[in-house]
Each structure stands twice: as C-alpha cells, then as structure tokens.
Design a protein around this motif. Structure first.
Motif, PDB file in Angstrom:
ATOM      1  N   LEU A  35      54.652  60.754  34.797  1.00  0.00           N
ATOM      2  CA  LEU A  35      53.545  60.789  33.844  1.00  0.00           C
ATOM      3  C   LEU A  35      52.252  61.115  34.564  1.00  0.00           C
ATOM      4  O   LEU A  35      51.924  60.498  35.571  1.00  0.00           O
ATOM      5  CB  LEU A  35      53.377  59.426  33.181  1.00  0.00           C
ATOM      6  CG  LEU A  35      54.118  59.161  31.892  1.00  0.00           C
ATOM      7  CD1 LEU A  35      53.836  57.755  31.394  1.00  0.00           C
ATOM      8  CD2 LEU A  35      53.791  60.164  30.828  1.00  0.00           C
ATOM      9  N   LEU A  36      51.532  62.079  34.045  1.00  0.00           N
ATOM     10  CA  LEU A  36      50.206  62.399  34.566  1.00  0.00           C
ATOM     11  C   LEU A  36      49.145  61.595  33.825  1.00  0.00           C
ATOM     12  O   LEU A  36      48.133  61.210  34.398  1.00  0.00           O
ATOM     13  CB  LEU A  36      49.929  63.893  34.425  1.00  0.00           C
ATOM     14  CG  LEU A  36      50.913  64.823  35.144  1.00  0.00           C
ATOM     15  CD1 LEU A  36      50.592  66.270  34.807  1.00  0.00           C
ATOM     16  CD2 LEU A  36      50.884  64.583  36.638  1.00  0.00           C
ATOM     17  N   ILE A  37      49.381  61.373  32.529  1.00  0.00           N
ATOM     18  CA  ILE A  37      48.453  60.619  31.674  1.00  0.00           C
ATOM     19  C   ILE A  37      49.299  59.721  30.773  1.00  0.00           C
ATOM     20  O   ILE A  37      50.151  60.228  30.040  1.00  0.00           O
ATOM     21  CB  ILE A  37      47.620  61.553  30.768  1.00  0.00           C
ATOM     22  CG1 ILE A  37      46.921  62.647  31.544  1.00  0.00           C
ATOM     23  CG2 ILE A  37      46.618  60.757  29.950  1.00  0.00           C
ATOM     24  CD1 ILE A  37      46.289  63.716  30.658  1.00  0.00           C
ATOM     25  N   ASP A  38      49.074  58.423  30.810  1.00  0.00           N
ATOM     26  CA  ASP A  38      49.850  57.547  29.920  1.00  0.00           C
ATOM     27  C   ASP A  38      49.126  57.243  28.608  1.00  0.00           C
ATOM     28  O   ASP A  38      49.702  56.675  27.695  1.00  0.00           O
ATOM     29  CB  ASP A  38      50.269  56.259  30.624  1.00  0.00           C
ATOM     30  CG  ASP A  38      49.109  55.357  30.976  1.00  0.00           C
ATOM     31  OD1 ASP A  38      47.945  55.783  30.849  1.00  0.00           O
ATOM     32  OD2 ASP A  38      49.370  54.217  31.388  1.00  0.00           O
ATOM     33  N   ASN A  39      47.866  57.652  28.523  1.00  0.00           N
ATOM     34  CA  ASN A  39      47.079  57.473  27.306  1.00  0.00           C
ATOM     35  C   ASN A  39      46.364  58.796  27.011  1.00  0.00           C
ATOM     36  O   ASN A  39      45.171  58.923  27.234  1.00  0.00           O
ATOM     37  CB  ASN A  39      46.089  56.316  27.497  1.00  0.00           C
ATOM     38  CG  ASN A  39      45.398  55.921  26.217  1.00  0.00           C
ATOM     39  OD1 ASN A  39      45.704  56.427  25.152  1.00  0.00           O
ATOM     40  ND2 ASN A  39      44.459  55.014  26.332  1.00  0.00           N
ATOM     41  N   PRO A  40      47.114  59.790  26.507  1.00  0.00           N
ATOM     42  CA  PRO A  40      46.540  61.124  26.332  1.00  0.00           C
ATOM     43  C   PRO A  40      45.484  61.178  25.230  1.00  0.00           C
ATOM     44  O   PRO A  40      45.522  60.394  24.284  1.00  0.00           O
ATOM     45  CB  PRO A  40      47.744  61.983  25.965  1.00  0.00           C
ATOM     46  CG  PRO A  40      48.717  61.034  25.380  1.00  0.00           C
ATOM     47  CD  PRO A  40      48.503  59.725  26.059  1.00  0.00           C
ATOM     48  N   PRO A  41      44.555  62.121  25.356  1.00  0.00           N
ATOM     49  CA  PRO A  41      43.543  62.298  24.319  1.00  0.00           C
ATOM     50  C   PRO A  41      44.178  62.842  23.028  1.00  0.00           C
ATOM     51  O   PRO A  41      45.265  63.428  23.062  1.00  0.00           O
ATOM     52  CB  PRO A  41      42.571  63.309  24.935  1.00  0.00           C
ATOM     53  CG  PRO A  41      43.368  64.042  25.950  1.00  0.00           C
ATOM     54  CD  PRO A  41      44.388  63.075  26.458  1.00  0.00           C
ATOM     55  N   PRO A  42      43.502  62.655  21.911  1.00  0.00           N
ATOM     56  CA  PRO A  42      44.054  63.052  20.611  1.00  0.00           C
ATOM     57  C   PRO A  42      44.536  64.503  20.533  1.00  0.00           C
ATOM     58  O   PRO A  42      45.519  64.789  19.849  1.00  0.00           O
ATOM     59  CB  PRO A  42      42.906  62.805  19.637  1.00  0.00           C
ATOM     60  CG  PRO A  42      42.108  61.726  20.280  1.00  0.00           C
ATOM     61  CD  PRO A  42      42.208  61.981  21.760  1.00  0.00           C
ATOM     62  N   GLU A  43      43.872  65.405  21.218  1.00  0.00           N
ATOM     63  CA  GLU A  43      44.291  66.809  21.126  1.00  0.00           C
ATOM     64  C   GLU A  43      45.658  67.073  21.756  1.00  0.00           C
ATOM     65  O   GLU A  43      46.256  68.123  21.536  1.00  0.00           O
ATOM     66  CB  GLU A  43      43.231  67.741  21.735  1.00  0.00           C
ATOM     67  CG  GLU A  43      42.942  67.514  23.192  1.00  0.00           C
ATOM     68  CD  GLU A  43      41.806  66.535  23.450  1.00  0.00           C
ATOM     69  OE1 GLU A  43      41.336  66.508  24.595  1.00  0.00           O
ATOM     70  OE2 GLU A  43      41.384  65.800  22.536  1.00  0.00           O
ATOM     71  N   LEU A  44      46.196  66.119  22.518  1.00  0.00           N
ATOM     72  CA  LEU A  44      47.523  66.274  23.126  1.00  0.00           C
ATOM     73  C   LEU A  44      48.608  65.477  22.400  1.00  0.00           C
ATOM     74  O   LEU A  44      49.790  65.589  22.736  1.00  0.00           O
ATOM     75  CB  LEU A  44      47.483  65.846  24.598  1.00  0.00           C
ATOM     76  CG  LEU A  44      46.584  66.672  25.511  1.00  0.00           C
ATOM     77  CD1 LEU A  44      46.596  66.104  26.926  1.00  0.00           C
ATOM     78  CD2 LEU A  44      47.002  68.132  25.518  1.00  0.00           C
ATOM     79  N   HIS A  45      48.236  64.707  21.397  1.00  0.00           N
ATOM     80  CA  HIS A  45      49.196  63.834  20.722  1.00  0.00           C
ATOM     81  C   HIS A  45      50.381  64.591  20.131  1.00  0.00           C
ATOM     82  O   HIS A  45      51.524  64.161  20.277  1.00  0.00           O
ATOM     83  CB  HIS A  45      48.506  63.002  19.642  1.00  0.00           C
ATOM     84  CG  HIS A  45      47.657  61.911  20.205  1.00  0.00           C
ATOM     85  ND1 HIS A  45      47.081  60.945  19.400  1.00  0.00           N
ATOM     86  CD2 HIS A  45      47.278  61.615  21.473  1.00  0.00           C
ATOM     87  CE1 HIS A  45      46.395  60.112  20.161  1.00  0.00           C
ATOM     88  NE2 HIS A  45      46.488  60.507  21.415  1.00  0.00           N
TER      89      HIS A  45
END
Length: 66
Positions: A35-45
């Motif tokens: 995982l690079l980001i475990d809490n992605p920003p909304p645009e990646l959801h």
C-alpha cells in the motif's frame, strides 16, 4: 475510506496496480501488494473500489468511513 491489503492472501497478479497505481504497488522480489496510501483522497475512491473488485485473491478490503 480506508484500504487494507492482505499480503498473505495476495497472489501477485498486479490488477490492483493497474486499477489504482497511486494507491497500490508490488514488491520487486515477489509481486506481492504493498500500500502506498491507506487513506486515499476522494478522487481515488472509485479506482480503489475497482481494484478491490477485480482482485482475484480478494486481498483488498475497502472500509467506507462516514
């Protein structure tokens, strides 16, 4: 949204990276998900949801947080 990748379940197919390269990567030595980001920003959801849906090992869990 919170993302969990189970490295023990992962089979290294790389589908998650193809769907959401900003969030997932693979280890060089065996292709297992990282995982690079475990809490992605909304645009990646949506891309993360797609990655979880197409994972052949069901190694990605998406927790939708209010």
């Amino acid at each position: 949204m919170r993302v969990i990748a189970d490295q023990d379940k992962c089979v290294g197919s790389g589908q998650c990276v193809l769907a959401a390269a900003q969030v997932f990567d693979q280890r060089e030595e065996d292709g297992i998900v990282t995982l690079l980001i475990d809490n992605p920003p909304p645009e990646l959801h949506e891309a993360v949801r797609q990655a979880a849906a197409i994972c052949p090992a069901l190694a990605i869990t998406v927790l939708e947080e209010p």
